[in-house]
Motif scaffolding. Structure first.
Motif, short mmCIF file in Angstrom:
data_model
loop_
_atom_site.label_atom_id
_atom_site.label_comp_id
_atom_site.label_asym_id
_atom_site.label_seq_id
_atom_site.Cartn_x
_atom_site.Cartn_y
_atom_site.Cartn_z
N LEU A 42 27.57 2.79 12.70
CA LEU A 42 28.29 3.61 11.73
C LEU A 42 28.09 3.00 10.35
O LEU A 42 27.86 1.80 10.22
N ALA A 43 28.20 3.83 9.32
CA ALA A 43 28.18 3.33 7.95
C ALA A 43 29.47 3.78 7.28
O ALA A 43 30.01 4.85 7.57
N TYR A 44 29.97 2.94 6.35
CA TYR A 44 31.21 3.23 5.62
C TYR A 44 30.94 3.08 4.13
O TYR A 44 30.36 2.08 3.69
N VAL A 45 31.37 4.09 3.36
CA VAL A 45 31.19 4.08 1.91
C VAL A 45 32.49 4.51 1.24
O VAL A 45 33.35 5.14 1.86
N SER A 46 32.63 4.20 -0.04
CA SER A 46 33.75 4.71 -0.83
C SER A 46 33.35 4.70 -2.31
O SER A 46 32.35 4.11 -2.69
N CYS A 47 34.16 5.39 -3.11
CA CYS A 47 34.03 5.38 -4.58
C CYS A 47 32.65 5.85 -5.03
O CYS A 47 31.87 5.11 -5.63
N ASN A 48 32.38 7.13 -4.75
CA ASN A 48 31.08 7.73 -5.06
C ASN A 48 31.13 8.37 -6.45
O ASN A 48 31.00 9.58 -6.60
N GLY A 49 31.28 7.55 -7.49
CA GLY A 49 31.28 8.09 -8.84
C GLY A 49 32.02 7.19 -9.80
O GLY A 49 32.38 6.06 -9.49
N HIS A 68 33.54 8.11 5.02
CA HIS A 68 33.79 8.09 3.58
C HIS A 68 35.27 7.77 3.37
O HIS A 68 36.14 8.54 3.78
N GLY A 69 35.55 6.65 2.70
CA GLY A 69 36.91 6.14 2.61
C GLY A 69 37.70 6.55 1.40
O GLY A 69 38.76 5.98 1.14
N GLY A 70 37.23 7.54 0.64
CA GLY A 70 38.02 8.01 -0.50
C GLY A 70 37.23 8.00 -1.79
O GLY A 70 36.28 7.24 -1.97
N ASP A 71 37.67 8.85 -2.73
CA ASP A 71 36.99 9.02 -4.02
C ASP A 71 35.54 9.44 -3.81
O ASP A 71 34.62 8.90 -4.42
N GLN A 72 35.37 10.43 -2.91
CA GLN A 72 34.03 10.98 -2.73
C GLN A 72 33.56 11.71 -3.98
O GLN A 72 32.36 11.80 -4.25
N ILE A 125 39.58 -0.71 7.71
CA ILE A 125 38.50 -0.61 6.73
C ILE A 125 39.02 0.18 5.53
O ILE A 125 39.73 1.17 5.67
N SER A 126 38.65 -0.30 4.34
CA SER A 126 39.19 0.27 3.10
C SER A 126 38.15 0.24 2.00
O SER A 126 37.13 -0.45 2.10
N GLY A 127 38.45 0.99 0.95
CA GLY A 127 37.60 1.00 -0.25
C GLY A 127 38.45 0.81 -1.48
O GLY A 127 39.27 -0.09 -1.55
N GLU A 128 38.23 1.65 -2.52
CA GLU A 128 39.12 1.85 -3.65
C GLU A 128 39.05 0.81 -4.77
O GLU A 128 39.24 1.15 -5.93
N GLY A 159 47.07 -15.72 19.37
CA GLY A 159 45.72 -16.13 19.06
C GLY A 159 44.84 -15.03 18.51
O GLY A 159 43.62 -15.20 18.42
N LEU A 160 45.42 -13.88 18.14
CA LEU A 160 44.66 -12.75 17.65
C LEU A 160 44.86 -12.55 16.15
O LEU A 160 45.85 -12.99 15.58
N GLN A 161 43.90 -11.85 15.55
CA GLN A 161 43.95 -11.54 14.12
C GLN A 161 43.65 -10.06 13.90
O GLN A 161 42.90 -9.45 14.66
N LEU A 162 44.25 -9.53 12.85
CA LEU A 162 43.85 -8.23 12.33
C LEU A 162 42.86 -8.47 11.20
O LEU A 162 43.15 -9.21 10.25
N GLN A 163 41.68 -7.90 11.31
CA GLN A 163 40.68 -8.03 10.26
C GLN A 163 40.64 -6.76 9.42
O GLN A 163 40.76 -5.64 9.93
N GLN A 164 40.50 -6.94 8.12
CA GLN A 164 40.30 -5.83 7.21
C GLN A 164 39.00 -6.03 6.44
O GLN A 164 38.74 -7.11 5.92
N LEU A 165 38.21 -4.97 6.36
CA LEU A 165 36.93 -5.00 5.66
C LEU A 165 37.02 -4.02 4.50
O LEU A 165 37.43 -2.87 4.67
N VAL A 166 36.65 -4.47 3.30
CA VAL A 166 36.71 -3.62 2.11
C VAL A 166 35.29 -3.46 1.57
O VAL A 166 34.62 -4.45 1.28
N ALA A 167 34.85 -2.20 1.44
CA ALA A 167 33.54 -1.89 0.87
C ALA A 167 33.74 -0.83 -0.21
O ALA A 167 34.16 0.29 0.06
N SER A 168 33.43 -1.20 -1.47
CA SER A 168 33.68 -0.30 -2.60
C SER A 168 32.94 -0.85 -3.81
O SER A 168 33.06 -2.03 -4.13
N GLY A 169 32.16 -0.06 -4.52
CA GLY A 169 31.86 1.31 -4.29
C GLY A 169 30.35 1.51 -4.10
O GLY A 169 29.53 0.71 -4.52
N ILE A 170 30.06 2.67 -3.56
CA ILE A 170 28.68 3.05 -3.30
C ILE A 170 27.97 3.47 -4.59
O ILE A 170 26.77 3.27 -4.74
#
Length: 479
Positions: free
Chosen positions: A94-101, A135-139, A375-378, A392-403
């Motif tokens: 899968l691919a994840y993008v955000s903030c297209n502009g 697409h995580g927002g602000d397309q 997963i987040s952008g913004e 012994g567990l973790q919640l992971q968050q990945l932020v990718a912004s912007g494309i």
């Protein structure tokens, strides 16, 4: 000026739903008014297109069809064959993008510069194809659609108090054409268009799909007649151009058929993708309303296995932004940025709600045989965070912004990195840490980027493609 189209734009593939062993798809087209769109050919069948929405000079068309999810397939349109990589049973990408502009002058940017990371993503698909594009927002950056109309020219600083019905109707027509213009320009760009015809998209909106700061602006603005007209048109165009849908005709993945909120989820083979709506019910005092919380409570109570990706358009985990928020309120020159911080889960205004979503996500992540990643952008930066869950567990968050949005100054990334040293623990005993991407020395990377999510032999990992630094090493997500 009305949007001028000389050729059809599309197909833009949207994933309607996954059910009964099939991926149900919609192909979106934008064409000059009066121009017919050829049918889609799939497995020897001819599926006609239908008019979805009319604009002054153009028509949005849609064709719905389905393909199996246990093998690769293809469809044909206008004599061209488009391969699909929708075998969801084995290894998967899968691919994840955000903030297209960008907020100002986005349609005037030179195409190869603006879409450089889309070109990289296209090359990556050619190397090893994606099943879906998240697409995580602000397309679309719609901030300038309010220009050139008397009622909205000075939005949101000046809002007419009592506009006539005729003036509001004229504003609606103006805004619809301006939204069409922006979506058409983005969807016609060759780098995006090539991918969008071959990789079905799943889209979640954020503020710029409406206007900068929607929901965090004062209610005297958002609840005004002009504000409600802007939201109504933005919402209609969001459904048309990002979901190939209309009110009363939403795909089954949407949690609320009435569309009061536009949260959705899809479930495939050992995979769930959940996208709550953080805009439709938002006010300065809440992020989600009754409908959004009902959806999330139902997701938390339902069965889950494999891996869940929770799309939060604004980051779910982050540093102690309440300190910056207090500073901005105290310093008049910085108050114009206060709405940006109020947009965040970490805002002082949303602290109780933030704890509620974190407890809910913690419960989901602790279920046996199940992993969850946010997963987040913004924020126009790349980063990641972890929250200790216990056991012994973790919640992971990945932020990718912007494309496409150009990166902010490196100094801003350093400021956030310094702030992250203070730590944050909205849930006592469950601290949040901002972590570095693989191979990076800073916690926040000021480069344009996108995210790859990959499943190999049942185990998920993530990689960021950074504009200057290149592709990171894989980060393991399965626990």
């Amino acid at each position: 000026m009305p949007c001028q189209l000389s050729l059809p734009i599309g197909p833009i593939l949207i994933l309607d739903d996954i059910r009964d062993g099939h991926a149900h798809l919609a192909a979106l087209f934008i064409a000059p008014k009066g121009q017919n769109i050829s049918p889609v050919e799939i497995e020897g069948r001819s599926v006609p297109t239908e008019a979805l929405a009319e604009f002054e000079t153009a028509t949005a068309h849609r064709c719905r069809f389905s393909v199996p999810i246990d093998r690769a397939s293809e469809y044909v349109w206008d004599g061209h064959s488009y391969p699909l990589s929708l075998d969801l049973l084995g290894n998967l990408r899968l691919a994840y993008v955000s903030c297209n502009g960008e907020e100002v002058g986005d349609l005037d940017r030179e195409g190869s510069e603006r879409n450089a990371m889309w070109a990289r993503l296209r090359e990556e698909h050619c190397r090893q194809p994606f099943a879906f594009l998240l697409h995580g927002g602000d397309q679309v950056y719609a901030d300038e659609v309010t220009r050139d109309h008397d009622l909205s020219e000075h939005w949101p600083e000046r809002v007419p108090s009592n506009p006539s019905a005729d003036a509001l109707a004229d504003l609606r027509l103006h805004l619809r054409e301006r939204f069409l213009e922006r979506y058409a320009a983005l969807y016609a760009s060759p780098e995006f268009a090539w991918l969008a015809a071959r990789v079905p998209s799943l889209m979640q909106w954020d503020d710029h799909d409406i206007c900068d700061g929607w929901g965090s602006l004062p209610e005297t603005q958002t609840e005004s007649a002009v504000g409600q007209t802007l939201f109504s048109v933005a919402r209609e165009c969001f459904l048309i151009f990002q979901h190939a849908a209309l009110d009363g005709d939403l795909p089954l993945r949407f949690a609320d058929p009435s569309g009061i909120h536009l949260g959705w989820s899809v479930k495939g083979s050992d995979l769930s993708i959940i996208a709550p709506d953080l805009r439709s019910e938002r006010t300065r005092h809440r992020i989600m309303g009754q409908g959004g919380w009902a959806m999330m409570d139902a997701e938390a109570a339902g069965p889950a296995q494999g891996h869940t990706f929770l799309m939060s358009s604004v980051p779910l985990l982050g540093p102690r932004l309440s300190l910056l928020e207090a500073l901005m309120i105290a310093v008049p020159q910085m108050q114009k940025y206060e709405d940006d911080l109020r947009d965040q889960w970490q805002s002082r205004a949303h602290r109780t709600e933030w704890r509620r979503i974190l407890r809910l996500v913690q419960d989901m992540a602790l279920r046996d045989g199940h992993d969850l990643t946010a997963i987040s952008g913004e924020i126009h930066l790349a980063t990641r965070a972890v929250m200790e869950l216990g056991q012994g567990l973790q919640l992971q968050q990945l932020v990718a912004s912007g494309i496409a949005h150009r990166a902010p100054p490196t100094a801003w990334a350093r400021t956030l990195g310094a702030l992250s040293w203070l730590g944050e623990a909205p849930l006592p005993g469950h601290p949040i840490r901002i972590e570095r991407l693989p191979g990076q020395s800073s916690r926040y990377v000021a480069e344009r980027n996108y995210l790859l999510l990959e499943r190999h032999s049942g185990a998920w990992s993530a990689r960021w493609d950074l504009e200057q630094s290149g592709m990171t090493a894989p980060l393991a997500l399965s626990q």
